[in-house]
Design an enzyme around this catalytic site. Structure first.
Site, PDB file in Angstrom:
ATOM      1  N   LYS A  47     -17.002 -35.950   0.748  1.00 54.16           N
ATOM      2  CA  LYS A  47     -16.099 -34.569  -0.028  1.00 54.16           C
ATOM      3  C   LYS A  47     -16.496 -34.228  -1.684  1.00 54.16           C
ATOM      4  CE  LYS A  47     -15.102 -33.274   3.748  1.00 54.16           C
ATOM      5  NZ  LYS A  47     -15.539 -31.849   4.242  1.00 54.16           N
ATOM      6  N   TYR A  87     -16.795 -40.742   3.876  1.00 56.75           N
ATOM      7  CA  TYR A  87     -16.135 -39.237   3.859  1.00 56.75           C
ATOM      8  C   TYR A  87     -15.649 -39.074   2.481  1.00 56.75           C
ATOM      9  CZ  TYR A  87     -12.564 -35.252   5.148  1.00 56.75           C
ATOM     10  OH  TYR A  87     -12.274 -34.757   5.509  1.00 56.75           O
TER      11      TYR A  87
HETATM   12  N1  LIG Z   1      -7.357 -30.902   8.771  1.00 51.38           N
HETATM   13  C1  LIG Z   1      -7.238 -31.493   8.367  1.00 51.38           C
HETATM   14  O1  LIG Z   1      -6.439 -32.700   8.320  1.00 51.38           O
HETATM   15  C2  LIG Z   1      -8.607 -31.894   6.559  1.00 51.38           C
HETATM   16  C3  LIG Z   1      -8.428 -32.675   5.600  1.00 51.38           C
HETATM   17  C4  LIG Z   1      -9.532 -32.493   4.833  1.00 51.38           C
HETATM   18  C5  LIG Z   1     -10.222 -31.782   4.751  1.00 51.38           C
HETATM   19  N2  LIG Z   1     -10.424 -31.246   6.349  1.00 51.38           N
HETATM   20  C6  LIG Z   1     -11.618 -31.023   6.262  1.00 51.38           C
HETATM   21  O2  LIG Z   1     -12.036 -29.162   6.827  1.00 51.38           O
HETATM   22  C7  LIG Z   1     -13.080 -29.009   7.162  1.00 51.38           C
HETATM   23  C8  LIG Z   1     -12.552 -28.481   8.920  1.00 51.38           C
HETATM   24  O3  LIG Z   1     -12.188 -29.358   9.700  1.00 51.38           O
HETATM   25  P1  LIG Z   1     -10.553 -29.326  10.740  1.00 51.38           P
HETATM   26  O4  LIG Z   1      -9.495 -30.120  10.905  1.00 51.38           O
HETATM   27  O5  LIG Z   1     -10.739 -27.614  11.237  1.00 51.38           O
HETATM   28  O6  LIG Z   1     -11.728 -29.770  12.283  1.00 51.38           O
HETATM   29  P2  LIG Z   1     -12.090 -29.175  13.288  1.00 51.38           P
HETATM   30  O7  LIG Z   1     -12.656 -30.524  13.884  1.00 51.38           O
HETATM   31  O8  LIG Z   1     -10.777 -28.833  14.413  1.00 51.38           O
HETATM   32  O9  LIG Z   1     -13.179 -28.314  13.623  1.00 51.38           O
HETATM   33  C9  LIG Z   1     -14.691 -28.753  12.913  1.00 51.38           C
HETATM   34  C10 LIG Z   1     -15.809 -27.783  13.366  1.00 51.38           C
HETATM   35  O10 LIG Z   1     -16.929 -28.606  13.121  1.00 51.38           O
HETATM   36  C11 LIG Z   1     -17.662 -28.321  13.897  1.00 51.38           C
HETATM   37  N3  LIG Z   1     -18.713 -28.795  14.010  1.00 51.38           N
HETATM   38  C12 LIG Z   1     -18.523 -30.624  13.295  1.00 51.38           C
HETATM   39  N4  LIG Z   1     -19.801 -30.957  13.607  1.00 51.38           N
HETATM   40  C13 LIG Z   1     -20.758 -29.706  13.137  1.00 51.38           C
HETATM   41  C14 LIG Z   1     -22.579 -29.611  13.481  1.00 51.38           C
HETATM   42  N5  LIG Z   1     -22.993 -30.899  13.485  1.00 51.38           N
HETATM   43  N6  LIG Z   1     -22.600 -28.651  13.403  1.00 51.38           N
HETATM   44  C15 LIG Z   1     -21.948 -27.350  13.462  1.00 51.38           C
HETATM   45  N7  LIG Z   1     -20.840 -28.214  13.721  1.00 51.38           N
HETATM   46  C16 LIG Z   1     -19.928 -28.739  13.662  1.00 51.38           C
HETATM   47  C17 LIG Z   1     -16.879 -28.503  15.075  1.00 51.38           C
HETATM   48  O11 LIG Z   1     -17.387 -28.300  16.728  1.00 51.38           O
HETATM   49  C18 LIG Z   1     -15.598 -28.355  15.204  1.00 51.38           C
HETATM   50  O12 LIG Z   1     -15.770 -26.959  15.430  1.00 51.38           O
HETATM   51  C19 LIG Z   1     -13.952 -30.210   7.664  1.00 51.38           C
HETATM   52  O13 LIG Z   1     -14.597 -30.400   6.515  1.00 51.38           O
HETATM   53  C20 LIG Z   1     -12.569 -31.033   7.133  1.00 51.38           C
HETATM   54  O14 LIG Z   1     -13.569 -32.103   6.306  1.00 51.38           O
HETATM   55  C21 LIG Z   1      -9.371 -31.521   7.178  1.00 51.38           C
END
Ligand SMILES: NC(=O)c1ccc[n+]([C@@H]2O[C@H](COP(=O)([O-])OP(=O)(O)OC[C@H]3O[C@@H](n4cnc5c(N)ncnc54)[C@H](O)[C@@H]3O)[C@@H](O)[C@H]2O)c1
Length: 262
Positions: free
Chosen positions: A171, A167
């Site tokens: 990132k 991860y």
């Molecule tokens: N939530 C957190 O605490 C957090 C922290 C740091 C970074 N992020 C980053 O933010 C972004 C969004 O995360 P989130 O928390 O909304 O997660 P989430 O799981 O709610 O949403 C992720 C979305 O990506 C889609 N997805 C996953 N694999 C896919 C693929 N191969 N093709 C198309 N769509 C795909 C899923 O269906 C989902 O709708 C991510 O990149 C995550 O790494 C999140």
């Protein structure tokens, strides 16, 4: 750039941070093409907004033909709805923790590639396909702006915790791509910004145990709580609207620095 009457392509727009951004863009009069795997969540977003403002294009960001075809359909929808493409937000991502070397031996290479295929290659593929269209829209305003790219990194790009090898690699790559991409795209009037959240409430973090969440919250200065999806989309909206923002990464973390392990 004004959001009203522009179309934004959002991967991962069906859930969590991407979904909040979809809703905020629609509230500001923009249209959103959601490219995601999850049709039922995307349909929830559409029914809470309007099928004329949000369209779903079933896409696995690791399948390049699907990405190309969905981006093409989204760009055609932007033209037919008279809401020109205004940006691409790459929010699809997965976390999948694994130790570099643990009881099961060395980290599984397929698992490492899986995370990086979605988070890095999927991000680049979405953006490079979208640019075929974004670089050709009519430039807007005195600066001749065409659009904005927003990528999503993480606090794990800076202080990845034990178990975040894949991860953090993914990132860190997003953070490192931000400036060169902004430099490459400046001649087209396209800006590039990256957001790096720490812990936000979303389906991704719902799976974390209470112990893990508490440990992360302790590492925060203020406020000592997970970010809310709307607090992510507020900054995404600012990245679109403020033309001076370019080539930079913004941490969204309540002043936290994540501990080595939980
Ligand atoms: N939530 C957190 O605490 C957090 C922290 C740091 C970074 N992020 C980053 O933010 C972004 C969004 O995360 P989130 O928390 O909304 O997660 P989430 O799981 O709610 O949403 C992720 C979305 O990506 C889609 N997805 C996953 N694999 C896919 C693929 N191969 N093709 C198309 N769509 C795909 C899923 O269906 C989902 O709708 C991510 O990149 C995550 O790494 C999140």
């Amino acid at each position: 750039m004004k959001i009203e009457n522009r179309t934004f392509i959002i991967s991962g727009g069906a859930s969590g941070l991407g979904r909040a951004t979809t809703l905020d863009i629609v509230a500001k009069g923009g249209n959103v093409a959601i490219l995601d795997l999850n049709e039922s969540l995307a349909n929830e977003v559409i029914s809470s907004t309007s099928p004329s403002k949000v369209k779903f294009f079933s896409t696995d960001v690791t399948e390049t033909e699907q990405v190309a075809s969905s981006v093409k359909s989204a760009a055609e929808w932007a033209v037919s709805s008279k809401a020109p493409l205004g940006g691409i937000i790459a929010a699809a991502g997965v976390a999948n923790p694994a130790l570099t070397y643990g009881r099961q031996g060395p980290i599984d290479l397929d698992g490492f590639k899986f995370v990086n295929d979605i988070n890095v290659v999927g991000t680049v593929d979405l953006i490079r396909n979208g640019l075929e269209y974004l670089t050709k829209v009519e430039p807007e305003g005195p600066d001749g702006e065409r659009g904005v790219i927003i990528m999503v990194a993480s606090a794990a790009a800076y202080e990845g915790q034990s178990g975040q090898l894949a991860y953090s690699a993914s990132k860190g790559a997003i953070v490192s791509m931000t400036l060169p991409m902004a430099r490459d795209l400046s001649r087209y009037g396209v800006r590039v910004m990256t957001l790096a959240p720490s812990m936000f409430d979303s389906p991704m973090t719902e799976k974390m145990s209470a112990k893990v969440k508490e440990s992360l919250m302790r590492s925060m200065e203020f406020p000592k709580r997970p970010g809310k999806p709307h607090e992510f989309s507020q900054v995404a909206v600012a990245c679109i609207e403020s033309t001076i923002l370019n080539g930079e990464v913004i941490r969204l973390d309540g002043g936290s620095r994540m501990p080595a392990r939980l």
